[in-house]
Scaffold this motif. Structure first.
Motif, PDB file in Angstrom:
ATOM      1  N   SER A  28      16.363 -67.507 -21.390  1.00  0.00           N
ATOM      2  CA  SER A  28      16.567 -66.656 -22.563  1.00  0.00           C
ATOM      3  C   SER A  28      16.643 -65.191 -22.155  1.00  0.00           C
ATOM      4  CB  SER A  28      15.419 -66.875 -23.556  1.00  0.00           C
ATOM      5  OG  SER A  28      15.571 -66.055 -24.690  1.00  0.00           O
ATOM      6  N   PHE A  29      15.817 -64.792 -21.212  1.00  0.00           N
ATOM      7  CA  PHE A  29      15.815 -63.416 -20.718  1.00  0.00           C
ATOM      8  C   PHE A  29      17.163 -63.080 -20.077  1.00  0.00           C
ATOM      9  CE2 PHE A  29      14.893 -60.153 -17.535  1.00  0.00           C
ATOM     10  CZ  PHE A  29      14.076 -59.271 -18.236  1.00  0.00           C
ATOM     11  N   GLU A  30      17.677 -64.004 -19.272  1.00  0.00           N
ATOM     12  CA  GLU A  30      18.928 -63.770 -18.560  1.00  0.00           C
ATOM     13  C   GLU A  30      20.135 -63.769 -19.485  1.00  0.00           C
ATOM     14  OE1 GLU A  30      18.752 -66.912 -15.766  1.00  0.00           O
ATOM     15  OE2 GLU A  30      17.278 -65.905 -14.470  1.00  0.00           O
ATOM     16  N   HIS A  31      19.959 -64.230 -20.727  1.00  0.00           N
ATOM     17  CA  HIS A  31      21.064 -64.206 -21.695  1.00  0.00           C
ATOM     18  C   HIS A  31      21.513 -62.771 -21.977  1.00  0.00           C
ATOM     19  CE1 HIS A  31      23.507 -65.388 -25.150  1.00  0.00           C
ATOM     20  NE2 HIS A  31      22.890 -64.451 -25.858  1.00  0.00           N
ATOM     21  N   LYS A  32      20.559 -61.846 -21.992  1.00  0.00           N
ATOM     22  CA  LYS A  32      20.878 -60.448 -22.275  1.00  0.00           C
ATOM     23  C   LYS A  32      20.763 -59.539 -21.060  1.00  0.00           C
ATOM     24  CE  LYS A  32      20.125 -59.520 -27.202  1.00  0.00           C
ATOM     25  NZ  LYS A  32      19.346 -58.694 -28.153  1.00  0.00           N
ATOM     26  N   VAL A  33      19.794 -59.793 -20.205  1.00  0.00           N
ATOM     27  CA  VAL A  33      19.521 -58.903 -19.078  1.00  0.00           C
ATOM     28  C   VAL A  33      20.216 -59.442 -17.831  1.00  0.00           C
ATOM     29  CG1 VAL A  33      17.738 -57.786 -17.697  1.00  0.00           C
ATOM     30  CG2 VAL A  33      17.310 -58.291 -20.111  1.00  0.00           C
ATOM     31  N   VAL A  34      21.132 -58.642 -17.296  1.00  0.00           N
ATOM     32  CA  VAL A  34      21.889 -59.038 -16.113  1.00  0.00           C
ATOM     33  C   VAL A  34      21.150 -58.578 -14.864  1.00  0.00           C
ATOM     34  CG1 VAL A  34      24.080 -58.822 -14.887  1.00  0.00           C
ATOM     35  CG2 VAL A  34      24.043 -58.865 -17.392  1.00  0.00           C
ATOM     36  N   GLY A  35      20.988 -59.481 -13.889  1.00  0.00           N
ATOM     37  CA  GLY A  35      20.280 -59.119 -12.669  1.00  0.00           C
ATOM     38  C   GLY A  35      18.813 -58.835 -12.969  1.00  0.00           C
ATOM     39  N   GLN A  36      18.277 -57.762 -12.371  1.00  0.00           N
ATOM     40  CA  GLN A  36      16.890 -57.337 -12.586  1.00  0.00           C
ATOM     41  C   GLN A  36      15.910 -58.514 -12.427  1.00  0.00           C
ATOM     42  OE1 GLN A  36      16.320 -54.405 -12.448  1.00  0.00           O
ATOM     43  NE2 GLN A  36      17.627 -53.095 -13.682  1.00  0.00           N
ATOM     44  N   THR A  37      16.100 -59.274 -11.355  1.00  0.00           N
ATOM     45  CA  THR A  37      15.251 -60.444 -11.115  1.00  0.00           C
ATOM     46  C   THR A  37      13.789 -60.056 -10.936  1.00  0.00           C
ATOM     47  OG1 THR A  37      17.116 -61.550 -10.038  1.00  0.00           O
ATOM     48  CG2 THR A  37      14.935 -62.470  -9.660  1.00  0.00           C
ATOM     49  N   ARG A  38      13.548 -58.972 -10.180  1.00  0.00           N
ATOM     50  CA  ARG A  38      12.166 -58.565  -9.963  1.00  0.00           C
ATOM     51  C   ARG A  38      11.535 -58.055 -11.252  1.00  0.00           C
ATOM     52  NH1 ARG A  38      12.549 -54.550  -6.436  1.00  0.00           N
ATOM     53  NH2 ARG A  38      11.872 -52.943  -7.884  1.00  0.00           N
ATOM     54  N   LEU A  39      12.318 -57.379 -12.099  1.00  0.00           N
ATOM     55  CA  LEU A  39      11.789 -56.915 -13.377  1.00  0.00           C
ATOM     56  C   LEU A  39      11.366 -58.096 -14.237  1.00  0.00           C
ATOM     57  CD1 LEU A  39      11.234 -54.851 -15.603  1.00  0.00           C
ATOM     58  CD2 LEU A  39      13.675 -54.913 -16.170  1.00  0.00           C
ATOM     59  N   ARG A  40      12.186 -59.143 -14.268  1.00  0.00           N
ATOM     60  CA  ARG A  40      11.824 -60.345 -15.021  1.00  0.00           C
ATOM     61  C   ARG A  40      10.535 -60.944 -14.484  1.00  0.00           C
ATOM     62  NH1 ARG A  40      12.806 -65.473 -13.613  1.00  0.00           N
ATOM     63  NH2 ARG A  40      14.455 -64.845 -12.157  1.00  0.00           N
ATOM     64  N   GLU A  41      10.432 -61.012 -13.161  1.00  0.00           N
ATOM     65  CA  GLU A  41       9.227 -61.550 -12.540  1.00  0.00           C
ATOM     66  C   GLU A  41       8.008 -60.706 -12.894  1.00  0.00           C
ATOM     67  OE1 GLU A  41       9.071 -63.069  -8.226  1.00  0.00           O
ATOM     68  OE2 GLU A  41       8.155 -61.076  -8.106  1.00  0.00           O
ATOM     69  N   GLU A  56       9.239 -47.377 -13.535  1.00  0.00           N
ATOM     70  CA  GLU A  56       9.829 -46.080 -13.206  1.00  0.00           C
ATOM     71  C   GLU A  56      11.285 -46.283 -12.821  1.00  0.00           C
ATOM     72  OE1 GLU A  56       9.107 -43.176  -9.565  1.00  0.00           O
ATOM     73  OE2 GLU A  56       7.484 -42.982 -11.042  1.00  0.00           O
ATOM     74  N   SER A  57      12.168 -45.558 -13.499  1.00  0.00           N
ATOM     75  CA  SER A  57      13.584 -45.629 -13.166  1.00  0.00           C
ATOM     76  C   SER A  57      14.324 -44.558 -13.938  1.00  0.00           C
ATOM     77  CB  SER A  57      14.178 -47.006 -13.505  1.00  0.00           C
ATOM     78  OG  SER A  57      14.443 -47.109 -14.891  1.00  0.00           O
ATOM     79  N   VAL A  58      15.547 -44.318 -13.531  1.00  0.00           N
ATOM     80  CA  VAL A  58      16.416 -43.429 -14.291  1.00  0.00           C
ATOM     81  C   VAL A  58      16.757 -44.114 -15.616  1.00  0.00           C
ATOM     82  CG1 VAL A  58      17.362 -42.389 -12.210  1.00  0.00           C
ATOM     83  CG2 VAL A  58      18.485 -44.386 -13.197  1.00  0.00           C
ATOM     84  N   PRO A  59      17.216 -43.367 -16.616  1.00  0.00           N
ATOM     85  CA  PRO A  59      17.559 -43.998 -17.899  1.00  0.00           C
ATOM     86  C   PRO A  59      18.710 -44.986 -17.751  1.00  0.00           C
ATOM     87  CG  PRO A  59      17.356 -41.604 -18.130  1.00  0.00           C
ATOM     88  CD  PRO A  59      17.333 -41.893 -16.663  1.00  0.00           C
ATOM     89  N   GLY A  60      18.725 -45.954 -18.660  1.00  0.00           N
ATOM     90  CA  GLY A  60      19.867 -46.861 -18.752  1.00  0.00           C
ATOM     91  C   GLY A  60      19.807 -48.102 -17.902  1.00  0.00           C
ATOM     92  N   LEU A  61      18.629 -48.463 -17.377  1.00  0.00           N
ATOM     93  CA  LEU A  61      18.533 -49.647 -16.519  1.00  0.00           C
ATOM     94  C   LEU A  61      17.883 -50.834 -17.225  1.00  0.00           C
ATOM     95  CD1 LEU A  61      17.720 -48.213 -12.977  1.00  0.00           C
ATOM     96  CD2 LEU A  61      19.917 -48.619 -14.081  1.00  0.00           C
ATOM     97  N   ALA A  62      18.028 -50.884 -18.543  1.00  0.00           N
ATOM     98  CA  ALA A  62      17.673 -52.064 -19.355  1.00  0.00           C
ATOM     99  C   ALA A  62      16.182 -52.281 -19.518  1.00  0.00           C
ATOM    100  CB  ALA A  62      18.315 -53.334 -18.773  1.00  0.00           C
ATOM    101  N   LYS A  63      15.391 -51.227 -19.404  1.00  0.00           N
ATOM    102  CA  LYS A  63      13.941 -51.403 -19.572  1.00  0.00           C
ATOM    103  C   LYS A  63      13.605 -51.798 -21.013  1.00  0.00           C
ATOM    104  CE  LYS A  63      13.081 -47.207 -18.127  1.00  0.00           C
ATOM    105  NZ  LYS A  63      14.434 -46.786 -17.715  1.00  0.00           N
ATOM    106  N   THR A  64      14.186 -51.073 -21.973  1.00  0.00           N
ATOM    107  CA  THR A  64      13.934 -51.383 -23.382  1.00  0.00           C
ATOM    108  C   THR A  64      14.506 -52.744 -23.743  1.00  0.00           C
ATOM    109  OG1 THR A  64      13.980 -49.023 -23.938  1.00  0.00           O
ATOM    110  CG2 THR A  64      14.251 -50.584 -25.751  1.00  0.00           C
TER     111      THR A  64
END
Length: 335
Positions: A28-41, A56-64
């Motif tokens: 379900s997470f991967e349905h919207k969030v592309v990549g970011q495997t470590r963030l999912r973990e 911590e990251s620059v804006p726009g990297l799908a944190k929200t």
């Protein structure tokens, strides 16, 4: 010699059920969030342990998007708080409002009363407002006009920081940083992943109402948290964890003196606790009922990077804390 606590063992049925739930949430997470495997973990580890995460990251990297997607996947109540310098503690925890018709005060709970709370750009809020989160994060409750209000269970805080723009920000005090179980640093997506993001936007994945139905409930998350506590952690690995944290406090005796002098303060016992809880969750996430040394090593940066306090020389020489963590890992024998 330290001894492990007596925990009930995780049976195969519980392990299989945990895997089934985690696989559903991941899909379900991967349905919207592309990549970011470590963030999912990282987010799943936090959810399974009830810990908090600093990103911590620059804006726009799908944190929200990641936090909201996770909440939607498990039927959790999600609130996002945009931190600004004029944000007040009452804007987070809640306040009392006077009801003129009744002549009484009514309590209005703030947005921190949710299962998953996103504190966007936490370092933009004042120190007073940041401190209002300490009770919520540690005690799982808020106090309004002397009355205690328990927070929902499960509960986790996901806070973000932008490392680029520092003007008008307030550095988080070490005591509050220590209360985050993990700190993750996100990087830009690969060209292939970025192209996939554009394709999904064009296909309408991110439109309102396009979110998939929840795949798990809060009861499933509570069951996962119970299962994590049953994952076996060998006494030798407990000693390994304690040894790693000990070296952060006495680095001069174990790593290159040129690197050791850059450490001003080592990690607190909360680091050992975070290693213990997070390594059990990572083992369960990978389908095991026991922790292995590689679990601990995989978590070292996320557990230690915000707990090792560097001196001014590290900043002046542009030496990242990850370099010191790698040296600490090399200095302690793997069991």
């Amino acid at each position: 010699m330290l001894s492990t606590s007596v925990n009930p063992s995780l049976d195969q049925a519980e392990l299989a059920h945990a895997q089934q739930v985690l696989n559903k949430i991941s899909r379900s997470f991967e349905h919207k969030v592309v990549g970011q495997t470590r963030l999912r973990e990282t987010l799943l580890i936090s959810l399974m342990t009830g810990g908090h995460v600093l990103l911590e990251s620059v804006p726009g990297l799908a944190k929200t998007t990641a936090a909201q997607t996770l909440a939607e996947s498990v039927s959790a109540l999600f609130h996002r708080i945009q931190c600004t310098p004029d944000l007040l503690p009452s804007d987070i925890v809640g306040t009392q409002i006077y009801d003129a018709a009744q002549g009484t005060f009514a309590t209005q709970l703030g947005p921190v009363h949710a299962n998953i709370v996103l504190l966007d750009e936490i370092n933009r809020s004042s120190a007073k407002t940041q401190s209002a989160m300490l009770e919520a994060m540690q005690e799982r409750q808020t106090t309004i006009a002397g009355q205690v209000h328990p927070l929902p269970h499960p509960f986790m805080v996901l806070a973000t920081q932008n490392p680029i723009e520092q003007e008008g920000t307030y550095q988080l005090p070490e005591a509050q940083m220590d209360r985050f179980m993990l700190k993750d640093v996100l990087d830009y997506p690969s060209p292939v992943e970025e192209a996939e993001v554009i394709r999904r936007i064009d296909s309408g994945v991110f439109l309102a109402g396009a979110a998939p139905a929840p795949v798990a409930g809060l009861a499933d998350i509570v069951a996962l948290q119970d299962a994590v506590k049953k994952v076996y952690l060998d006494p030798a690995l407990i000693n390994y964890i304690v040894g790693l944290v000990y070296v952060t406090r006495h680095a001069g005796a174990y790593i290159d003196p040129a690197l050791a002098k850059l450490i001003e303060f080592g990690a607190s016992p909360r680091a050992s606790i975070a290693f213990t809880q997070a390594s059990r969750a990572l083992a369960l996430l990978q389908g095991r009922d026991h922790v292995i040394p590689e679990d601990i090593k995989a978590l070292a940066e996320r557990v230690l990077r915000h707990r090792i306090i560097l001196g001014f020389e590290a900043v002046a020489e542009n030496i990242p804390v990850e370099t010191l963590i790698a040296a600490i890992l090399d200095s302690v024998q793997t069991p």
